[in-house]
Design a protein around this motif. Structure first.
Motif, PDB file in Angstrom:
ATOM      1  N   ALA A 207       0.841  -1.206   0.000  1.00 27.00           N
ATOM      2  CA  ALA A 207       0.000   0.000   0.000  1.00 27.00           C
ATOM      3  C   ALA A 207       0.874   1.253   0.000  1.00 27.00           C
ATOM      4  O   ALA A 207       0.558   2.249  -0.653  1.00 27.00           O
ATOM      5  CB  ALA A 207      -0.929  -0.002   1.209  1.00 27.00           C
ATOM      6  N   VAL A 208       1.992   1.192   0.724  1.00 28.15           N
ATOM      7  CA  VAL A 208       2.910   2.333   0.747  1.00 28.15           C
ATOM      8  C   VAL A 208       3.631   2.451  -0.601  1.00 28.15           C
ATOM      9  O   VAL A 208       3.746   3.547  -1.166  1.00 28.15           O
ATOM     10  CB  VAL A 208       3.949   2.172   1.881  1.00 28.15           C
ATOM     11  CG1 VAL A 208       4.995   3.278   1.815  1.00 28.15           C
ATOM     12  CG2 VAL A 208       3.263   2.159   3.223  1.00 28.15           C
ATOM     13  N   LEU A 209       4.076   1.316  -1.122  1.00 34.79           N
ATOM     14  CA  LEU A 209       4.812   1.348  -2.390  1.00 34.79           C
ATOM     15  C   LEU A 209       3.932   1.878  -3.517  1.00 34.79           C
ATOM     16  O   LEU A 209       4.391   2.632  -4.366  1.00 34.79           O
ATOM     17  CB  LEU A 209       5.342  -0.055  -2.736  1.00 34.79           C
ATOM     18  CG  LEU A 209       6.386  -0.600  -1.757  1.00 34.79           C
ATOM     19  CD1 LEU A 209       6.676  -2.065  -2.058  1.00 34.79           C
ATOM     20  CD2 LEU A 209       7.664   0.224  -1.805  1.00 34.79           C
ATOM     21  N   ALA A 210       2.650   1.475  -3.491  1.00 35.98           N
ATOM     22  CA  ALA A 210       1.738   1.928  -4.547  1.00 35.98           C
ATOM     23  C   ALA A 210       1.495   3.431  -4.449  1.00 35.98           C
ATOM     24  O   ALA A 210       1.309   4.110  -5.454  1.00 35.98           O
ATOM     25  CB  ALA A 210       0.413   1.174  -4.453  1.00 35.98           C
ATOM     26  N   ALA A 211       1.493   3.952  -3.207  1.00 36.48           N
ATOM     27  CA  ALA A 211       1.205   5.381  -3.019  1.00 36.48           C
ATOM     28  C   ALA A 211       2.397   6.256  -3.376  1.00 36.48           C
ATOM     29  O   ALA A 211       2.231   7.388  -3.810  1.00 36.48           O
ATOM     30  CB  ALA A 211       0.783   5.638  -1.572  1.00 36.48           C
ATOM     31  N   ARG A 212       3.606   5.704  -3.200  1.00 36.01           N
ATOM     32  CA  ARG A 212       4.797   6.476  -3.544  1.00 36.01           C
ATOM     33  C   ARG A 212       4.781   6.704  -5.051  1.00 36.01           C
ATOM     34  O   ARG A 212       4.499   5.799  -5.828  1.00 36.01           O
ATOM     35  CB  ARG A 212       6.067   5.708  -3.170  1.00 36.01           C
ATOM     36  CG  ARG A 212       6.278   5.657  -1.670  1.00 36.01           C
ATOM     37  CD  ARG A 212       7.539   4.889  -1.345  1.00 36.01           C
ATOM     38  NE  ARG A 212       7.790   4.918   0.087  1.00 36.01           N
ATOM     39  CZ  ARG A 212       8.739   4.230   0.675  1.00 36.01           C
ATOM     40  NH1 ARG A 212       9.537   3.450  -0.033  1.00 36.01           N
ATOM     41  NH2 ARG A 212       8.906   4.316   1.978  1.00 36.01           N
ATOM     42  N   GLY A 213       5.094   7.891  -5.458  1.00 33.73           N
ATOM     43  CA  GLY A 213       5.108   8.131  -6.898  1.00 33.73           C
ATOM     44  C   GLY A 213       3.739   8.460  -7.465  1.00 33.73           C
ATOM     45  O   GLY A 213       3.582   8.575  -8.675  1.00 33.73           O
ATOM     46  N   ARG A 214       2.724   8.594  -6.601  1.00 31.71           N
ATOM     47  CA  ARG A 214       1.400   9.022  -7.068  1.00 31.71           C
ATOM     48  C   ARG A 214       0.994  10.281  -6.306  1.00 31.71           C
ATOM     49  O   ARG A 214       1.422  10.476  -5.170  1.00 31.71           O
ATOM     50  CB  ARG A 214       0.348   7.944  -6.797  1.00 31.71           C
ATOM     51  CG  ARG A 214       0.623   6.608  -7.450  1.00 31.71           C
ATOM     52  CD  ARG A 214       0.117   6.622  -8.874  1.00 31.71           C
ATOM     53  NE  ARG A 214       0.309   5.331  -9.528  1.00 31.71           N
ATOM     54  CZ  ARG A 214      -0.555   4.321  -9.438  1.00 31.71           C
ATOM     55  NH1 ARG A 214      -1.638   4.449  -8.717  1.00 31.71           N
ATOM     56  NH2 ARG A 214      -0.330   3.203 -10.076  1.00 31.71           N
ATOM     57  N   LYS A 215       0.178  11.103  -6.920  1.00 24.51           N
ATOM     58  CA  LYS A 215      -0.369  12.305  -6.257  1.00 24.51           C
ATOM     59  C   LYS A 215      -1.875  12.339  -6.457  1.00 24.51           C
ATOM     60  O   LYS A 215      -2.395  11.790  -7.441  1.00 24.51           O
ATOM     61  CB  LYS A 215       0.241  13.577  -6.857  1.00 24.51           C
ATOM     62  CG  LYS A 215       1.726  13.720  -6.642  1.00 24.51           C
ATOM     63  CD  LYS A 215       2.064  14.090  -5.219  1.00 24.51           C
ATOM     64  CE  LYS A 215       3.580  14.195  -5.041  1.00 24.51           C
ATOM     65  NZ  LYS A 215       3.959  14.222  -3.636  1.00 24.51           N
ATOM     66  N   TYR A 216      -2.544  12.998  -5.518  1.00 28.64           N
ATOM     67  CA  TYR A 216      -3.988  13.161  -5.603  1.00 28.64           C
ATOM     68  C   TYR A 216      -4.257  14.584  -6.088  1.00 28.64           C
ATOM     69  O   TYR A 216      -3.806  15.540  -5.468  1.00 28.64           O
ATOM     70  CB  TYR A 216      -4.603  12.933  -4.223  1.00 28.64           C
ATOM     71  CG  TYR A 216      -6.094  12.750  -4.241  1.00 28.64           C
ATOM     72  CD1 TYR A 216      -6.646  11.555  -4.678  1.00 28.64           C
ATOM     73  CD2 TYR A 216      -6.947  13.751  -3.811  1.00 28.64           C
ATOM     74  CE1 TYR A 216      -8.020  11.372  -4.696  1.00 28.64           C
ATOM     75  CE2 TYR A 216      -8.325  13.570  -3.821  1.00 28.64           C
ATOM     76  CZ  TYR A 216      -8.847  12.371  -4.264  1.00 28.64           C
ATOM     77  OH  TYR A 216     -10.205  12.187  -4.279  1.00 28.64           O
ATOM     78  N   LEU A 217      -4.939  14.712  -7.205  1.00 33.10           N
ATOM     79  CA  LEU A 217      -5.238  16.029  -7.774  1.00 33.10           C
ATOM     80  C   LEU A 217      -6.696  16.379  -7.533  1.00 33.10           C
ATOM     81  O   LEU A 217      -7.580  15.541  -7.740  1.00 33.10           O
ATOM     82  CB  LEU A 217      -5.024  16.006  -9.290  1.00 33.10           C
ATOM     83  CG  LEU A 217      -3.629  16.140  -9.879  1.00 33.10           C
ATOM     84  CD1 LEU A 217      -3.735  16.305 -11.394  1.00 33.10           C
ATOM     85  CD2 LEU A 217      -2.892  17.319  -9.282  1.00 33.10           C
ATOM     86  N   MET A 218      -6.942  17.627  -7.104  1.00 35.63           N
ATOM     87  CA  MET A 218      -8.318  18.119  -6.954  1.00 35.63           C
ATOM     88  C   MET A 218      -8.397  19.433  -7.718  1.00 35.63           C
ATOM     89  O   MET A 218      -7.472  20.246  -7.660  1.00 35.63           O
ATOM     90  CB  MET A 218      -8.634  18.381  -5.481  1.00 35.63           C
ATOM     91  CG  MET A 218      -8.586  17.130  -4.629  1.00 35.63           C
ATOM     92  SD  MET A 218      -8.547  17.477  -2.856  1.00 35.63           S
ATOM     93  CE  MET A 218     -10.098  18.243  -2.601  1.00 35.63           C
ATOM     94  N   MET A 219      -9.491  19.630  -8.430  1.00 37.88           N
ATOM     95  CA  MET A 219      -9.641  20.899  -9.174  1.00 37.88           C
ATOM     96  C   MET A 219     -11.119  21.192  -9.389  1.00 37.88           C
ATOM     97  O   MET A 219     -11.958  20.285  -9.318  1.00 37.88           O
ATOM     98  CB  MET A 219      -8.922  20.786 -10.523  1.00 37.88           C
ATOM     99  CG  MET A 219      -9.595  19.855 -11.501  1.00 37.88           C
ATOM    100  SD  MET A 219      -8.447  19.169 -12.726  1.00 37.88           S
ATOM    101  CE  MET A 219      -7.649  17.904 -11.757  1.00 37.88           C
ATOM    102  N   ASN A 220     -11.405  22.430  -9.684  1.00 33.82           N
ATOM    103  CA  ASN A 220     -12.763  22.828 -10.056  1.00 33.82           C
ATOM    104  C   ASN A 220     -12.774  23.133 -11.548  1.00 33.82           C
ATOM    105  O   ASN A 220     -11.742  23.499 -12.119  1.00 33.82           O
ATOM    106  CB  ASN A 220     -13.188  24.084  -9.289  1.00 33.82           C
ATOM    107  CG  ASN A 220     -13.288  23.813  -7.796  1.00 33.82           C
ATOM    108  OD1 ASN A 220     -13.440  22.652  -7.380  1.00 33.82           O
ATOM    109  ND2 ASN A 220     -13.180  24.856  -6.999  1.00 33.82           N
ATOM    110  N   ALA A 221     -13.948  23.003 -12.163  1.00 37.32           N
ATOM    111  CA  ALA A 221     -14.048  23.299 -13.602  1.00 37.32           C
ATOM    112  C   ALA A 221     -15.506  23.448 -13.994  1.00 37.32           C
ATOM    113  O   ALA A 221     -16.399  22.916 -13.321  1.00 37.32           O
ATOM    114  CB  ALA A 221     -13.408  22.160 -14.405  1.00 37.32           C
ATOM    115  N   PRO A 222     -15.767  24.144 -15.094  1.00 37.69           N
ATOM    116  CA  PRO A 222     -17.138  24.163 -15.625  1.00 37.69           C
ATOM    117  C   PRO A 222     -17.489  22.759 -16.123  1.00 37.69           C
ATOM    118  O   PRO A 222     -16.628  22.070 -16.679  1.00 37.69           O
ATOM    119  CB  PRO A 222     -17.053  25.132 -16.820  1.00 37.69           C
ATOM    120  CG  PRO A 222     -15.743  25.841 -16.676  1.00 37.69           C
ATOM    121  CD  PRO A 222     -14.839  24.958 -15.882  1.00 37.69           C
TER     122      PRO A 222
END
Ligand code: AMP
Length: 286
Positions: A207-222
């Motif tokens: 679970a740690v290895l899978a999370a390393r190298g990933r980011k969580y992106l949040m954004m707003n948009a029309p």
């Protein structure tokens, strides 16, 4: 059967810090006590045995430990055939064949009839034997890179990560013998008898290895920009889309490769995203 699982890890050298970081990131709580032999994990039925790097494989093979952290190069050298549970993605290096910069030898095939000094004689012999190249393997235990200068051998096989040590010693790589990284190994009996416990540890680490190298992106948009933005966001699965109280606006959440973030941000903005947040991920359980 012992009540608590045992994990053997190196107590010195290059694998220590990244191994401890992985165990801590996995949420295991323990004190290192100057890496005295055993650390008791407080929130899991696990003891961590700190042993010499070269002894990890023996401890796991004998069943003194159920799991161990070692390098592919070390496992290959012992030829023990213990099962690899998981590659840990650190301690990356390669066993490379190298010759002095001014040597006429340019390929591993051209080493036939020559002497090769190495601290990994078993892996080296196997590599050349598999290719039918007759070399004289000279086992030495340290300072392998000076062997050609001392007249001990025409070539070496040694661990390389960046190649700068080779270069500093006037050596040039001519071929890779083995690609290595840190691995989690298991005792075969424990794998059967304690499958659930071992699986729990493996899940924590993966679970740690899978999370390393990933980011969580949040954004707003029309909402009208959803298709275009989704096309830019190949993540774990399709992105999450959440309606906002502001009419016609949505929030989009997605998991992306960390390496891709910087090139992605301007494209997301150009496609209509605003208020973009980039968050670290602690764990991913698939
Ligand atoms: P050491 O701490 O130098 O005894 O090396 C222990 C293990 O770390 C080796 O057996 C390899 O698996 C790995 N390793 C060795 N050299 C390197 C390196 N230059 N970069 C990354 N990992 C390495």
């Amino acid at each position: 059967m012992r009540e608590r699982l045992r994990l053997a890890v190196p107590n010195k050298g290059r694998l220590v810090e990244p191994t401890l970081a992985l165990l801590h990131d996995a949420g295991l709580v323990f004190e290192e006590h100057d890496r005295s032999l055993v650390a008791r994990v407080q929130n899991f039925d696990l003891d961590i045995l700190f042993v010499r790097t070269n002894d990890v494989i023996e401890f796991v093979g004998d069943g003194v430990a159920d799991l161990g952290v070692t390098g592919i190069d070390l496992l290959s050298e012992t030829g023990s055939g213990l099962p690899i549970v998981r590659e840990l993605r650190y301690g990356r290096c390669r066993l490379a064949a190298a010759v002095p910069t001014d040597s006429p030898i340019a390929t591993v095939e051209a080493l036939a009839g020559h002497r090769v000094a190495t601290a990994h004689p078993n892996t080296t012999r196997r590599y050349f034997a598999e290719r039918g190249i007759a070399v004289d393997v000279i086992p030495i235990s340290g300072a392998v890179e000076v062997a050609p200068r001392l007249g001990l051998a025409e070539a070496i096989v040694d661990l390389v990560s960046t190649g700068s040590t080779l270069q500093m010693n006037g050596l040039r790589p001519i071929g890779d013998v083995l690609a290595s990284q840190a691995i989690l190994i298991a005792n075969p009996d424990a794998q059967v008898e304690r499958a659930i416990d071992l699986g729990a540890i493996d899940t924590m680490l993966s679970a740690v290895l899978a999370a390393r190298g990933r980011k969580y992106l949040m954004m707003n948009a029309p909402v009208t920009k959803l298709d275009e933005l989704s096309g830019l966001l190949p993540g774990l699965e399709s992105p999450s889309v959440i309606p906002l109280t502001h009419q016609g606006m949505i929030a989009i959440h997605a998991v992306v490769d960390a390496d891709a973030v910087w090139s992605l941000l301007p494209r997301l903005k150009a496609a209509g995203a605003s208020g973009i947040l980039v968050l670290p991920i602690e764990k991913i359980v698939a």
